[in-house]
Design a protein around this motif. Sequence first.
Motif, PDB file in Angstrom:
ATOM      1  N   ALA A 119     -44.515  13.410 -11.631  1.00  0.00           N
ATOM      2  CA  ALA A 119     -44.966  12.729 -10.411  1.00  0.00           C
ATOM      3  C   ALA A 119     -46.031  11.671 -10.695  1.00  0.00           C
ATOM      4  O   ALA A 119     -46.518  11.011  -9.775  1.00  0.00           O
ATOM      5  CB  ALA A 119     -45.504  13.749  -9.424  1.00  0.00           C
ATOM      6  N   LEU A 120     -46.395  11.489 -11.945  1.00  0.00           N
ATOM      7  CA  LEU A 120     -47.477  10.566 -12.299  1.00  0.00           C
ATOM      8  C   LEU A 120     -47.152   9.127 -11.912  1.00  0.00           C
ATOM      9  O   LEU A 120     -48.010   8.414 -11.381  1.00  0.00           O
ATOM     10  CB  LEU A 120     -47.785  10.652 -13.795  1.00  0.00           C
ATOM     11  N   ALA A 121     -45.917   8.682 -12.144  1.00  0.00           N
ATOM     12  CA  ALA A 121     -45.543   7.292 -11.827  1.00  0.00           C
ATOM     13  C   ALA A 121     -45.748   7.016 -10.339  1.00  0.00           C
ATOM     14  O   ALA A 121     -46.312   5.981  -9.954  1.00  0.00           O
ATOM     15  CB  ALA A 121     -44.103   7.023 -12.230  1.00  0.00           C
ATOM     16  N   GLY A 122     -45.327   7.933  -9.483  1.00  0.00           N
ATOM     17  CA  GLY A 122     -45.511   7.751  -8.046  1.00  0.00           C
ATOM     18  C   GLY A 122     -46.980   7.737  -7.662  1.00  0.00           C
ATOM     19  O   GLY A 122     -47.405   6.965  -6.792  1.00  0.00           O
ATOM     20  N   ASP A 126     -49.065   4.598  -5.889  1.00  0.00           N
ATOM     21  CA  ASP A 126     -49.870   4.784  -4.679  1.00  0.00           C
ATOM     22  C   ASP A 126     -51.302   4.325  -4.903  1.00  0.00           C
ATOM     23  O   ASP A 126     -51.932   3.699  -4.032  1.00  0.00           O
ATOM     24  CB  ASP A 126     -49.846   6.238  -4.240  1.00  0.00           C
ATOM     25  N   LYS A 127     -51.820   4.561  -6.087  1.00  0.00           N
ATOM     26  CA  LYS A 127     -53.199   4.168  -6.399  1.00  0.00           C
ATOM     27  C   LYS A 127     -53.307   2.640  -6.468  1.00  0.00           C
ATOM     28  O   LYS A 127     -54.272   2.058  -6.005  1.00  0.00           O
ATOM     29  CB  LYS A 127     -53.629   4.783  -7.728  1.00  0.00           C
TER      30      LYS A 127
END
Length: 131
Positions: A119-122, A126-127
Motif C-alpha cells: 500500500a506504500l505507493a498509494g 496521497d501524500k
Amino acid sequence: MSANNQGKGPDRLSQVVADARRHMKDREKTYREKAMKMYPHVCGRCAREFSGKQLKELTVHHRDHNHDNNPPDGSNWELLCIYCHDNEHGRLEVAEAYDGSSSSTETTDSDFFHNPFAALAGMLKDKDKGK
C-alpha cells in the motif's frame, strides 16, 4: 481414607490401569499366538528372519490399524519386526498430519509472500497530493 471415598482415588485408578493392561495382554496373546502359527517368522517388510529369543522382536501388525479386528483367517495381520512396525505407524501419523492440511495443489502468491509495502505507493500518492 474414609468409607465414603472407597473405590476412588489413586488406588482405584491403579486397579483400572492394571486391569486394562492385563486385558490387552490377554487379547494380544491370543492373536499373536495364532499369527505366529499361521505365518513364517519373517518380517513382512525387511524380510529378516527370526527364531529363538529373537521372536520377541517380531510383532503382529493390524493392516487396518484396528486391534479389535482379528478375523480367524488372519487376513488383517502381518508380522513385522519392531523397527518396521514403528516405521509403519510413523508413516501413518505423518500421512494423517498432512491429510486435509492442503486439499489443493494449486498455490497463489498470497500463500507464500507477504508484501508489507503493497500500500506504500498509494500512500505516497496521497501524500504528494497534500503538498
